[in-house]
Design an enzyme around this catalytic site. Structure first.
Site, PDB file in Angstrom:
ATOM      1  N   GLY A 196       0.939  -1.410   0.097  1.00 26.60           N
ATOM      2  CA  GLY A 196      -0.203   0.185  -0.270  1.00 26.60           C
ATOM      3  C   GLY A 196       0.551   0.996   0.277  1.00 26.60           C
ATOM      4  O   GLY A 196       1.985   0.964  -0.267  1.00 26.60           O
ATOM      5  N   ASP A 197      -0.043   2.333   0.020  1.00 30.31           N
ATOM      6  CA  ASP A 197       0.773   3.503   0.013  1.00 30.31           C
ATOM      7  C   ASP A 197       2.325   4.041   1.236  1.00 30.31           C
ATOM      8  O   ASP A 197       3.031   4.720   1.042  1.00 30.31           O
ATOM      9  CB  ASP A 197       0.141   4.350  -0.636  1.00 30.31           C
ATOM     10  CG  ASP A 197      -1.031   5.102  -1.252  1.00 30.31           C
ATOM     11  OD1 ASP A 197      -0.425   4.937  -2.147  1.00 30.31           O
ATOM     12  OD2 ASP A 197      -2.206   4.617  -1.217  1.00 30.31           O
ATOM     13  N   GLY A 229      -5.646   1.152   0.502  1.00 25.90           N
ATOM     14  CA  GLY A 229      -5.860   2.413  -0.487  1.00 25.90           C
ATOM     15  C   GLY A 229      -5.420   2.391  -2.007  1.00 25.90           C
ATOM     16  O   GLY A 229      -5.847   2.768  -2.571  1.00 25.90           O
ATOM     17  N   ASP A 288     -10.310   6.032   8.097  1.00 24.63           N
ATOM     18  CA  ASP A 288      -9.049   5.625   7.415  1.00 24.63           C
ATOM     19  C   ASP A 288      -8.623   4.557   9.216  1.00 24.63           C
ATOM     20  O   ASP A 288      -7.956   3.685   8.932  1.00 24.63           O
ATOM     21  CB  ASP A 288      -8.282   6.502   6.916  1.00 24.63           C
ATOM     22  CG  ASP A 288      -7.405   5.880   6.675  1.00 24.63           C
ATOM     23  OD1 ASP A 288      -6.519   4.634   6.394  1.00 24.63           O
ATOM     24  OD2 ASP A 288      -5.990   6.657   6.543  1.00 24.63           O
ATOM     25  N   ARG A 295     -10.674  -4.917   9.705  1.00 18.62           N
ATOM     26  CA  ARG A 295      -9.550  -5.066   8.202  1.00 18.62           C
ATOM     27  C   ARG A 295      -9.647  -6.669   7.399  1.00 18.62           C
ATOM     28  O   ARG A 295      -9.230  -6.549   6.189  1.00 18.62           O
ATOM     29  CB  ARG A 295      -7.710  -4.825   8.896  1.00 18.62           C
ATOM     30  CG  ARG A 295      -7.485  -5.610   7.270  1.00 18.62           C
ATOM     31  CD  ARG A 295      -5.433  -4.875   7.713  1.00 18.62           C
ATOM     32  NE  ARG A 295      -5.826  -3.259   8.506  1.00 18.62           N
ATOM     33  CZ  ARG A 295      -4.729  -2.630   6.991  1.00 18.62           C
ATOM     34  NH1 ARG A 295      -4.562  -3.723   6.435  1.00 18.62           N
ATOM     35  NH2 ARG A 295      -4.959  -1.974   7.088  1.00 18.62           N
TER      36      ARG A 295
END
Length: 512
Positions: A196-197, A229, A288, A295
């Site tokens: 992810g980021d 994301g 978030d 999750r």
């Protein structure tokens, strides 16, 4: 008239030799031509303008190649023509999804095949394609699919492109930051994150914490989406008109295009965090971070928890100060004087900030030099539902938060949702898919050179604050839901947090 810039540009680069050779292309006799970065072929005996000529662009249609005896085997990754089934012989035009294929060009001699292979290799080198990559895989992000993504999506394309690589998995929080901080960068042409980021941000922070940060940060970074994301990949592919997919993200890295990327210094006192994406406070940060307990639902956790948060909508007191970009001076109210502030006894004036902080041992990056005496600040007062400060257009594949954001314009895009009814908040969330939510009268959208958040308590509470989240990292938390195993946060909730932009500091692999 002579070109006045001709002298400045220097002599033109020599053109690569055009090669023409009789060959068998996928079993059929043809005349093959390599001109510039175009590999073309025409059936033997075909009329020159008959429409039977086919071509491949080395830059945009080809993964790699290898020479085996008299055969030149070209690994293709091109869009098929919508009017006929995708085929290597149909490469070089049309739209649609990219498909892998192979073009076999059999020459009349091994010497001819070797000559063509060397010529194509020289052209790839001129395109700036990477030859050696460090690939960091996060096996825990998203649905814990990082290893599978690497094996099924990344590895086949990387190997077809002939790129040498070292793969390393992360084992703990901030591991990628540690890797980037100690890495021998001379061994690699780029650092790729299969994640992810958050891992991308760790790598950037690790590079900027090195004593050779000024050269380290110019090592291009790349990302293959394997998280929840994936906003950076979506922003990069969208900017080039490419569909969102793992294979398109990998091919963008293979092609070697790079673009400059702004880096934002997020500062409180002597504490710094370097962001390349966004900072949120309020509704979006709550969604978030607090949705982490769901999750197991995958990306659906965001939609699920968004509804829960809108039903019980929170509003936060506070103030946002900013230096507007040219053309955005009408937003907010003028502030007579804004000077440096102190947090935990440490001065945070940006006038002190130089490009590095040095002692007898290390010299690391500390953010851009800014003379605050020259800045004209303005302010917005709460309560706020959400503050979103972004360097890129997307937060995730389906959420466009800053439709006017650019990767390296030297500004941040602020989207501030003011106090509003629950029904309005729900409508704004639904309109984030295409970015049209910024048209609402409840949203202030503008660009800034610098911004300072002074976060307050939740409306209706005398003790509970909110969450400030940057690129998936909780910077500060003022609520009471922090768990015992949650790591200590970098910053305190309440004292001001300032953001300043260093234009185009980093480089990132991009589709174009």
């Amino acid at each position: 008239m002579a070109d006045p810039q001709a002298g400045a540009r220097g002599p033109p680069e020599p053109q690569a030799e055009t090669l023409v050779e009789p060959a068998r292309v996928n079993g059929s006799t043809a005349e093959a031509t390599l001109s510039g970065t175009e590999l073309a072929w025409r059936p033997t005996g075909a009329i020159r303008d008959s429409g039977e000529r086919r071509k491949l662009e080395l830059e945009s249609d080809v993964l790699g190649f290898q020479v085996e005896g008299r055969a030149l085997k070209v690994a293709t990754f091109a869009r098929g023509d919508d009017a006929r089934p995708p085929s290597p012989l149909g490469c070089g035009g049309g739209g649609g999804e990219r498909k892998r294929g192979e073009l076999v060009v059999e020459m009349e001699s091994e010497e001819a095949a070797q000559r063509w292979g060397e010529a194509i290799g020289d052209r790839f080198a001129a395109l700036g394609r990477p030859k050696r990559l460090l690939i960091i895989v996060n096996p825990y992000g998203g649905n814990k699919g990082g290893r599978k993504v690497f094996q099924t999506e990344v590895l086949p394309l990387i190997e077809a492109a002939g790129i040498h690589y070292i793969m390393q998995e992360t084992t703990h929080r901030l591991h990628a930051q540690e890797i980037a901080h100690s890495l021998d960068l001379q061994k690699y042409d780029g650092i790729i994150c299969v994640s992810g980021d958050g891992i991308l941000v760790e790598v950037v922070n690790g590079l900027l914490q090195r004593d050779d940060w000024s050269t380290a940060i110019k090592v291009p970074v790349g990302i293959v989406p394997a998280g929840t994301g994936n906003g950076m990949v979506q922003a990069l592919l969208h900017s080039a008109g490419e569909p969102f997919s793992m294979s398109n993200a990998v091919f963008a890295i293979i092609r070697g295009h790079k673009r400059a990327l702004d880096v934002t210094s997020v500062v409180q006192g002597k504490t710094r965090f370097f962001s390349v994406m966004m900072l949120t406070w309020g509704l979006v940060a709550d969604i978030d971070i607090e949705s982490e307990k769901f999750r197991w639902m995958g990306s659906a956790r965001i939609d699920f928890y968004s509804l829960l948060r809108v039903v019980n909508l929170r509003r936060y007191n506070g103030r946002i100060l900013f230096v507007p970009a040219p053309g955005y001076e009408r937003f907010g109210d003028p502030v007579e004087q804004t000077t440096s502030y102190k947090s935990d006894g440490a001065s945070n004036t940006m006038e002190e900030g130089t490009s590095n902080v040095c002692n007898d041992v290390t010299c690391t990056y500390s953010g851009p030099s800014v003379d605050e005496a020259d800045l004209k600040w303005r302010s917005l007062n709460g309560p706020f539902v959400n503050a979103w400060i972004s360097n890129i257009a997307f937060a995730s594949e389906g959420v466009m938060i800053a439709p006017q954001a650019q990767f390296a314009d030297g500004y941040l895009d602020a989207a501030i949702i003011k106090d509003c009814p629950r029904s309005v908040a729900l409508g704004l969330l639904l309109r984030m898919k295409d970015g049209s939510y910024i048209e609402s009268p409840y949203v202030e959208y503008f660009k800034v050179k610098a911004l300072r958040i002074e976060p307050g308590l939740r409306v209706g509470s005398s003790t509970i604050g909110g969450i400030i989240d940057s690129d998936g990292e909780v910077l500060a938390r003022g609520d009471v839901t922090q768990t015992a195993d949650e790591p200590e946060h970098l910053m305190a909730y309440g004292p001001p947090i300032q953001l300043t932009v260093d234009q185009g500091l980093a480089d990132i692999f991009s589709p174009r």
